[in-house]
Design a protein around this motif. Structure first.
Motif, PDB file in Angstrom:
ATOM      1  N   UNK A 123       0.862  -1.182   0.000  1.00  0.00           N
ATOM      2  CA  UNK A 123       0.000   0.000   0.000  1.00  0.00           C
ATOM      3  C   UNK A 123       0.897   1.230   0.000  1.00  0.00           C
ATOM      4  N   UNK A 124       0.847   2.017  -1.069  1.00  0.00           N
ATOM      5  CA  UNK A 124       1.683   3.207  -1.220  1.00  0.00           C
ATOM      6  C   UNK A 124       0.851   4.448  -0.924  1.00  0.00           C
ATOM      7  N   UNK A 125       1.474   5.402  -0.223  1.00  0.00           N
ATOM      8  CA  UNK A 125       0.786   6.628   0.167  1.00  0.00           C
ATOM      9  C   UNK A 125       1.412   7.813  -0.559  1.00  0.00           C
ATOM     10  N   UNK A 126       0.549   8.587  -1.255  1.00  0.00           N
ATOM     11  CA  UNK A 126       0.984   9.779  -1.980  1.00  0.00           C
ATOM     12  C   UNK A 126       0.074  10.927  -1.562  1.00  0.00           C
ATOM     13  N   UNK A 127       0.532  11.700  -0.603  1.00  0.00           N
ATOM     14  CA  UNK A 127      -0.298  12.793  -0.110  1.00  0.00           C
ATOM     15  C   UNK A 127      -1.545  12.257   0.559  1.00  0.00           C
ATOM     16  N   UNK A 128      -2.695  12.644   0.007  1.00  0.00           N
ATOM     17  CA  UNK A 128      -3.978  12.178   0.575  1.00  0.00           C
ATOM     18  C   UNK A 128      -4.501  10.944  -0.149  1.00  0.00           C
ATOM     19  N   UNK A 129      -3.731  10.442  -1.105  1.00  0.00           N
ATOM     20  CA  UNK A 129      -4.175   9.292  -1.887  1.00  0.00           C
ATOM     21  C   UNK A 129      -3.309   8.066  -1.554  1.00  0.00           C
ATOM     22  N   UNK A 130      -3.837   6.897  -1.853  1.00  0.00           N
ATOM     23  CA  UNK A 130      -3.116   5.645  -1.641  1.00  0.00           C
ATOM     24  C   UNK A 130      -3.360   4.710  -2.816  1.00  0.00           C
ATOM     25  N   UNK A 131      -2.440   3.803  -3.015  1.00  0.00           N
ATOM     26  CA  UNK A 131      -2.557   2.848  -4.112  1.00  0.00           C
ATOM     27  C   UNK A 131      -2.074   1.478  -3.623  1.00  0.00           C
ATOM     28  N   UNK A 132      -2.811   0.436  -4.020  1.00  0.00           N
ATOM     29  CA  UNK A 132      -2.461  -0.919  -3.629  1.00  0.00           C
ATOM     30  C   UNK A 132      -1.841  -1.636  -4.819  1.00  0.00           C
ATOM     31  N   UNK A 133      -0.665  -2.210  -4.591  1.00  0.00           N
ATOM     32  CA  UNK A 133       0.055  -2.949  -5.641  1.00  0.00           C
ATOM     33  C   UNK A 133       0.222  -4.396  -5.177  1.00  0.00           C
ATOM     34  N   UNK A 134      -0.106  -5.352  -6.063  1.00  0.00           N
ATOM     35  CA  UNK A 134       0.044  -6.772  -5.734  1.00  0.00           C
ATOM     36  C   UNK A 134       1.091  -7.390  -6.655  1.00  0.00           C
ATOM     37  N   UNK A 135       2.056  -8.091  -6.043  1.00  0.00           N
ATOM     38  CA  UNK A 135       3.138  -8.714  -6.803  1.00  0.00           C
ATOM     39  C   UNK A 135       3.273 -10.173  -6.370  1.00  0.00           C
ATOM     40  N   UNK A 136       3.412 -11.098  -7.322  1.00  0.00           N
ATOM     41  CA  UNK A 136       3.593 -12.519  -6.942  1.00  0.00           C
ATOM     42  C   UNK A 136       4.935 -12.771  -6.265  1.00  0.00           C
ATOM     43  N   UNK A 137       5.941 -11.993  -6.626  1.00  0.00           N
ATOM     44  CA  UNK A 137       7.258 -12.146  -6.016  1.00  0.00           C
ATOM     45  C   UNK A 137       8.031 -10.832  -6.158  1.00  0.00           C
ATOM     46  N   UNK A 138       9.015 -10.659  -5.289  1.00  0.00           N
ATOM     47  CA  UNK A 138       9.816  -9.442  -5.320  1.00  0.00           C
ATOM     48  C   UNK A 138      11.125  -9.684  -4.579  1.00  0.00           C
TER      49      UNK A 138
END
Length: 357
Positions: A208-223
């Motif tokens: 879950x990434x936070x950019x100011x007042x917004x957020x974005x969810x990223x799903x990765x099988x591996x990293x």
């Protein structure tokens, strides 16, 4: 004097070996009784409990060296006094301080054995014992808190729910902050496997990434993930700090300092490790004033009882100083070395008092 040193050393080594055998046997019996209560859990069997107890022996031996040396020296010099051999030595012009030097010369071998056991044998044996028990009982390596293990990695905070014997991690949470301590992202991974050179392979990552007042969810099988966390640091959880090697203690202290974490507990353990072989010599010096009263008061049994009480007092004072040092933020050198210095002063005071009489 050379013949006297050899004779005195032989008597001390024989008495100390007998005391060691008795003390270690007691610890083996007590440990085995304690482990039998867990036999039957998962795949934990009697044979594994016996192996676990035997692997724990070097750790007990390391802790018992000063006490065994004290009791053994008391028995040896009391035996010499009871047969008037000590009286003959003193009448021949051998002062108590020369006897102390002879005792310290004999004690150097025991101090060296303490160092070898504490550095080479006990840490590896304790680690093997813990791995055997954890594997047999299907347990995880350890958890610092109910929420799992917490580690600081520069600007990140890492939470690991479970650490397994093969150094794989489960339930990994990574809280990433920027230079102003604002939360940038929260990553969760179901599993992490160590690849080497501080790189991990994470599986099923949800970030879950936070950019100011917004957020974005990223799903990765591996990293791939680079972190200060490594199997070497994880292994610290398997061994009590006071039974770790000096090199491991030093490297872990540096890791904690680099991440601005409290390293007092491990610094105290480092100072204790540095002075513990010398504690064997101090305990042996404490035995000498006892011998002067062999003919007048009490027998060997009374002397041994007092020696046991003094040895236990030293052991408990060592632990008490460590806890008080952490609670009151004393200098680590004071908490680690204080009891040994105090008993050294007591030994010299006892010899001075006996010589004045």
């Amino acid at each position: 004097m050379k013949v006297l040193r050899r004779y005195l050393a032989r008597e001390i080594y024989l008495a100390t070996a007998l005391v060691f055998a008795a003390l270690i046997s007691l610890f083996i019996i007590f440990d085995l009784i304690h482990e039998l209560s867990d036999v039957g859990k998962s795949a934990y069997r009697v044979s594994q409990a016996v192996v676990y107890v035997l692997l724990s022996v070097p750790g007990h031996a390391y802790e018992l060296f000063p006490i065994a040396a004290l009791i053994g020296t008391v028995v040896a010099v009391s035996h010499l006094a009871g047969h008037s051999e000590l009286t003959v030595m003193r009448s021949s012009g051998v002062s108590l301080y020369r006897l102390a030097l002879a005792v310290c010369t004999a004690g150097l071998v025991l101090a060296l054995m303490t160092l070898v056991v504490g550095e080479l044998i006990a840490p590896a044996s304790d680690r093997a014992a813990q791995r055997l028990r954890l594997q047999a009982t299907s347990s995880v390596v350890g958890q610092e808190f109910r929420s799992g293990l917490w580690v600081k990695d520069e600007g990140n905070f890492i939470n690991v729910r479970e650490v397994h014997l093969d150094s794989t991690l489960r339930g990994i949470k990574i809280f990433e902050f920027d230079h102003r301590f604002h939360l940038r992202s929260i990553s969760f991974a179901e599993r992490g496997e160590y690849l080497g050179d501080h790189w991990w392979a994470l599986s099923n990552v949800v970030r879950t990434e936070f950019h100011g007042t917004q957020s974005r969810v990223v799903r990765l099988p591996s990293e791939r993930w680079r972190s200060v966390l490594s199997p070497e640091i994880i292994n610290v959880l398997l061994v009590d700090p006071h039974k770790m090697t000096l090199s491991n203690l030093w490297s872990y202290i540096q890791h904690l300092r680099e991440n601005r974490q409290n390293s007092t507990r491990f610094e105290i353990a480092l100072w204790r490790k540095l002075t513990y072989p010398a504690a064997v010599l101090v305990m042996m010096l404490l035995a000498l004033p006892f011998a002067q009263y062999q003919r007048r008061a009490g027998g060997v049994g009374a002397k041994v009882f007092v020696a046991i009480m003094v040895g236990l007092g030293f052991h408990l004072l060592n632990r008490l100083f460590a806890y008080l040092g952490m609670l009151n933020e004393w200098p680590p050198v004071l908490s680690g070395v204080g009891p040994t210095v105090a008993f050294l002063g007591l030994a010299f005071a006892g010899m001075w008092w006996v010589e004045r009489r």
